[in-house]
Design an enzyme around this catalytic site. Structure first.
Site, PDB file in Angstrom:
ATOM      1  N   TYR A  57       9.061  55.395  34.617  1.00  0.00           N
ATOM      2  CA  TYR A  57       9.015  53.948  34.404  1.00  0.00           C
ATOM      3  C   TYR A  57       9.299  53.574  32.947  1.00  0.00           C
ATOM      4  O   TYR A  57       9.713  52.454  32.667  1.00  0.00           O
ATOM      5  CB  TYR A  57       7.621  53.398  34.747  1.00  0.00           C
ATOM      6  CG  TYR A  57       7.403  53.086  36.196  1.00  0.00           C
ATOM      7  CD1 TYR A  57       7.561  54.067  37.170  1.00  0.00           C
ATOM      8  CD2 TYR A  57       7.012  51.822  36.605  1.00  0.00           C
ATOM      9  CE1 TYR A  57       7.338  53.788  38.496  1.00  0.00           C
ATOM     10  CE2 TYR A  57       6.786  51.531  37.934  1.00  0.00           C
ATOM     11  CZ  TYR A  57       6.942  52.520  38.876  1.00  0.00           C
ATOM     12  OH  TYR A  57       6.710  52.229  40.194  1.00  0.00           O
TER      13      TYR A  57
ATOM     14  N   LYS B 245       5.875  67.605  41.615  1.00  0.00           N
ATOM     15  CA  LYS B 245       7.067  68.176  42.251  1.00  0.00           C
ATOM     16  C   LYS B 245       7.491  69.365  41.375  1.00  0.00           C
ATOM     17  O   LYS B 245       8.608  69.434  40.842  1.00  0.00           O
ATOM     18  CB  LYS B 245       8.158  67.092  42.356  1.00  0.00           C
ATOM     19  CG  LYS B 245       9.392  67.486  43.134  1.00  0.00           C
ATOM     20  CD  LYS B 245       9.191  67.555  44.644  1.00  0.00           C
ATOM     21  CE  LYS B 245      10.457  68.081  45.317  1.00  0.00           C
ATOM     22  NZ  LYS B 245      10.261  68.343  46.764  1.00  0.00           N
TER      23      LYS B 245
ATOM     24  N   ASP C  63       6.027  65.719  48.381  1.00  0.00           N
ATOM     25  CA  ASP C  63       6.562  65.493  49.732  1.00  0.00           C
ATOM     26  C   ASP C  63       5.539  65.920  50.784  1.00  0.00           C
ATOM     27  O   ASP C  63       5.287  65.220  51.766  1.00  0.00           O
ATOM     28  CB  ASP C  63       7.924  66.177  49.931  1.00  0.00           C
ATOM     29  CG  ASP C  63       7.978  67.595  49.398  1.00  0.00           C
ATOM     30  OD1 ASP C  63       7.001  68.053  48.756  1.00  0.00           O
ATOM     31  OD2 ASP C  63       9.001  68.277  49.615  1.00  0.00           O
TER      32      ASP C  63
ATOM     33  N   ASP D  28       2.767  55.245  42.739  1.00  0.00           N
ATOM     34  CA  ASP D  28       3.219  53.962  43.293  1.00  0.00           C
ATOM     35  C   ASP D  28       3.511  54.122  44.778  1.00  0.00           C
ATOM     36  O   ASP D  28       3.024  53.361  45.619  1.00  0.00           O
ATOM     37  CB  ASP D  28       4.471  53.500  42.532  1.00  0.00           C
ATOM     38  CG  ASP D  28       5.006  52.181  43.062  1.00  0.00           C
ATOM     39  OD1 ASP D  28       4.202  51.269  43.308  1.00  0.00           O
ATOM     40  OD2 ASP D  28       6.242  52.075  43.239  1.00  0.00           O
TER      41      ASP D  28
ATOM     42  N   ASP E  34       1.050  52.892  48.334  1.00  0.00           N
ATOM     43  CA  ASP E  34       1.483  51.971  49.401  1.00  0.00           C
ATOM     44  C   ASP E  34       1.345  52.654  50.757  1.00  0.00           C
ATOM     45  O   ASP E  34       0.929  52.046  51.747  1.00  0.00           O
ATOM     46  CB  ASP E  34       2.956  51.539  49.210  1.00  0.00           C
ATOM     47  CG  ASP E  34       3.101  50.216  48.462  1.00  0.00           C
ATOM     48  OD1 ASP E  34       2.322  49.982  47.510  1.00  0.00           O
ATOM     49  OD2 ASP E  34       4.003  49.420  48.818  1.00  0.00           O
TER      50      ASP E  34
HETATM   51  C1  IPM Z   1       2.827  48.133  41.698  1.00  0.00           C
HETATM   52  C2  IPM Z   1       4.214  47.553  41.723  1.00  0.00           C
HETATM   53  C3  IPM Z   1       4.842  47.684  40.353  1.00  0.00           C
HETATM   54  C4  IPM Z   1       4.965  49.161  40.027  1.00  0.00           C
HETATM   55  C5  IPM Z   1       6.205  46.989  40.159  1.00  0.00           C
HETATM   56  C6  IPM Z   1       6.188  45.559  40.600  1.00  0.00           C
HETATM   57  C7  IPM Z   1       6.655  47.082  38.722  1.00  0.00           C
HETATM   58  O1  IPM Z   1       4.989  48.146  42.712  1.00  0.00           O
HETATM   59  O2  IPM Z   1       2.002  47.674  40.908  1.00  0.00           O
HETATM   60  O3  IPM Z   1       2.542  49.025  42.505  1.00  0.00           O
HETATM   61  O4  IPM Z   1       5.900  49.821  40.483  1.00  0.00           O
HETATM   62  O5  IPM Z   1       4.090  49.656  39.322  1.00  0.00           O
HETATM   63 MN    MN Z   2       3.848  49.412  44.039  1.00  0.00          MN
END
Ligand code: IPM
Ligand code: MN
Ligand code: NAD
Length: 365
Positions: A142, A196, A228, A252, A256
Site C-alpha cells: 500500500y 506468502k 492462499d 484487507d 472481508d
Molecule cells: C479497508 C479498505 C481500504 C483498505 C481502502 C478503501 C483504501 O478496503 O479499510 O479495508 O484497503 O485498507
Molecule cells: Mn478493505
C-alpha cells in the site's frame, strides 16, 4: 464533572454519513462527548480539492479518538478514469492512517449468537468462531513505490517492502492481543502468522522476524500459514483460529472474507491503533456501499461496534463499550435485520437503518 472526550467524526462518502449519524445517537445515549465533524475522501475532494487537508489531520491529532464512516464512490472513480492525476478518496484514508501512525488494525470476528444461522456457511462450521485479524496498516504494498513506465507497451508497478521494525512491532501487537484474549479462557493463546513465504522475499523476512519476536512470548503458540491456504481454512475451520497476524494487503482481503462468518460485511468493526499517545481511529471494515447509499437500508451495526471498540481501546470506557455490544446482540436476538442480514426466516423482521438504530437505543434505555 470530568471534561468531555473529544471525538473527531469523519463521515466520508456513500453510506458513511448514514451509519455515522446512527452511531452518534447511540454514543450520545451512553455518555456525553464533544464532537468535531470534518471532511475526508470524495466529499473533501469536492469541497477542498484534496481527500485530506492538513487542518483535518491536525484536528484528528488533537482529538481523543477518530470515528470514521467510509470513503469512495463511482463519481471519483470516473474522475480518475478521465484524468489519471486526479486524487482518489481512498488516498484520504491511507493518508490519515499514515499521519497518525496507525500501524495496527484490529478486526475481531465473532459472530453474534443470533446470527449463527445467517452466514452462507454451515452453522456447525461457524459455531465457536472467535478470532482477531491483526492487520499491518501503514506498510507493505500500500505504501511502497508505485508508478507507471513506458516499457513493454506500458507497465505499472507497486513495490511491497517491509522493514524488520515494522514487522517486529505488529508481531508484538498480535502476541500481546493473544495473551489478553486468553485470560480466563479454557485454552492458551495462539497466533497464526500469515504470509506468502514460498514466493515473496518480504514474506520470508516477515516469517523470520515473527519467529524472533515469538522468543519473547514462549507461552503463545505460533504457527505460520500461507495466505492462499489461510483463505481456504478460514471458511473450512474458522473456529480453530485465535489471532491472525498478517501484512496490509493480505489482511484487507482475509478480513472481508472473514466478515461473512458473521453473516454480513455490515457487521465487522475495526480499531486502528498506533503510537503511544496518538488517538486511535475506529471504522467499520466495509466501504461506502454506493449501491445502497441514500436508501436508508445500510447496516449501522459495524459502525456502532467500531464505536464500542473506540470506547474500549481509545477512551478507556469499557463499561459503556459493553453496553453498546450487549444492546446490538439483543437487537439481533429480537430478529430485527437490515436487508444484508435478512433471510426471511421465521422470527425475523426486515428493517431500515433508522429502525435498527431505534431498536438499539431502546435496548440502551
Ligand atoms: C479497508 C479498505 C481500504 C483498505 C481502502 C478503501 C483504501 O478496503 O479499510 O479495508 O484497503 O485498507
Ligand atoms: Mn478493505
Ligand atoms: P463495500 O464494502 O462498500 O460494499 C461491498 C458490498 O457490501 C456492497 O454490496 C454493499 O452494499 C455491501 N455493504 C457494505 N457495507 C454494508 C452495510 N453497512 N450494510 C449493508 N450492506 C453493506 O465495497 P466496494 O463496493 O468494493 O467499494 C465501494 C467503495 O468503498 C470503493 O470506493 C472503495 O474504495 C470504498 N471502500 C472504502 C472503505 C473505507 O472507507 N474504509 C473500505 C472498503 C471500500
Amino acid at each position: 464533572m470530568t471534561e468531555k472526550r473529544k471525538i473527531v467524526v469523519l463521515a466520508g462518502d456513500g453510506i458513511g454519513p448514514e451509519i455515522v449519524a446512527a452511531t452518534r445517537e447511540v454514543l450520545d445515549r451512553v455518555a456525553p462527548f464533544e464532537y468535531e465533524e470534518h471532511l475526508i475522501g470524495g466529499i473533501s475532494i469536492d469541497e477542498n480539492g484534496t481527500a485530506l487537508t492538513d487542518a483535518v489531520t491536525d484536528a484528528c491529532r488533537a482529538s481523543d479518538a477518530v470515528l470514521l464512516g467510509a470513503v469512495g464512490g463511482p463519481k471519483w472513480d470516473e474522475a480518475v478514469a478521465r484524468d489519471p492525476k486526479a486524487q482518489r478518496p481512498e488516498q484520504g484514508l491511507l493518508g490519515i492512517r499514515k499521519a497518525l501512525g496507525l500501524y495496527a488494525n484490529l478486526r475481531p470476528v465473532k459472530p453474534s449468537p443470533a446470527l449463527i444461522g445467517s452466514s452462507p456457511l454451515k452453522m456447525e462450521r461457524i459455531e465457536g468462531t472467535d478470532l482477531l485479524v491483526v492487520r499491518e496498516l501503514t506498510g507493505g504494498i500500500y505504501f511502497g513505490e508505485s508508478g507507471r513506465r513506458d516499457d513493454n507497451g506500458g507497465t505499472a508497478y507497486d513495490e511491497c517492502a517491509y522493514s524488520v521494525p515494522e514487522i517486529d512491532r505488529i508481531a508484538r501487537t498480535a502476541f500481546e492481543a493473544a495473551r489478553r484474549r486468553a485470560i480466563g479462557r479454557g485454552y492458551g493463546p495462539r497466533v497464526t502468522s500469515v504470509d506468502k513465504a514460498n514466493v515473496l522475499e518480504s514474506s520470508r523476512l516477515w516469517r523470520e522476524t515473527v519467529k524472533v519476536v515469538a522468543g519473547d512470548y514462549p507461552d503463545v503458540e505460533l504457527d505460520h500459514m500461507l495466505v492462499d491456504n489461510t483463505a481456504m481454512q478460514l471458511v473450512s475451520r474458522p473456529a480453530d483460529f485465535d489471532v491472525i497476524v498478517t501484512e496490509n494487503l493480505f489482511g484487507d482481503i482475509l478480513s472481508d472474507e472473514a466478515a461473512m462468518l458473521t453473516g454480513s460485511l455490515g457487521m465487522l468493526p475495526s480499531a486502528s491503533i498506533g503510537l503511544e499517545g496518538e488517538p486511535g481511529l475506529f471504522e467499520p471494515v466495509h466501504g461506502s456501499a454506493p449501491d445502497i447509499a441514500g436508501q436508508g437500508i445500510a447496516n449501522p451495526l459495524a459502525t456502532m461496534l467500531s464505536a464500542a471498540m473506540m470506547l474500549r481501546y481509545g477512551l478507556a470506557m469499557a463499561d459503556e463499550a459493553g453496553r453498546i455490544e450487549t444492546a446490538v446482540d439483543a437487537v439481533l436476538a429480537s430478529g430485527i435485520r437490515t436487508p444484508d442480514l435478512f433471510s426471511g426466516s421465521e422470527g425475523e423482521t426486515e428493517a431500515g437503518t433508522a429502525e435498527v438504530t431505534a431498536a438499539v437505543l431502546a435496548e440502551l434505555n
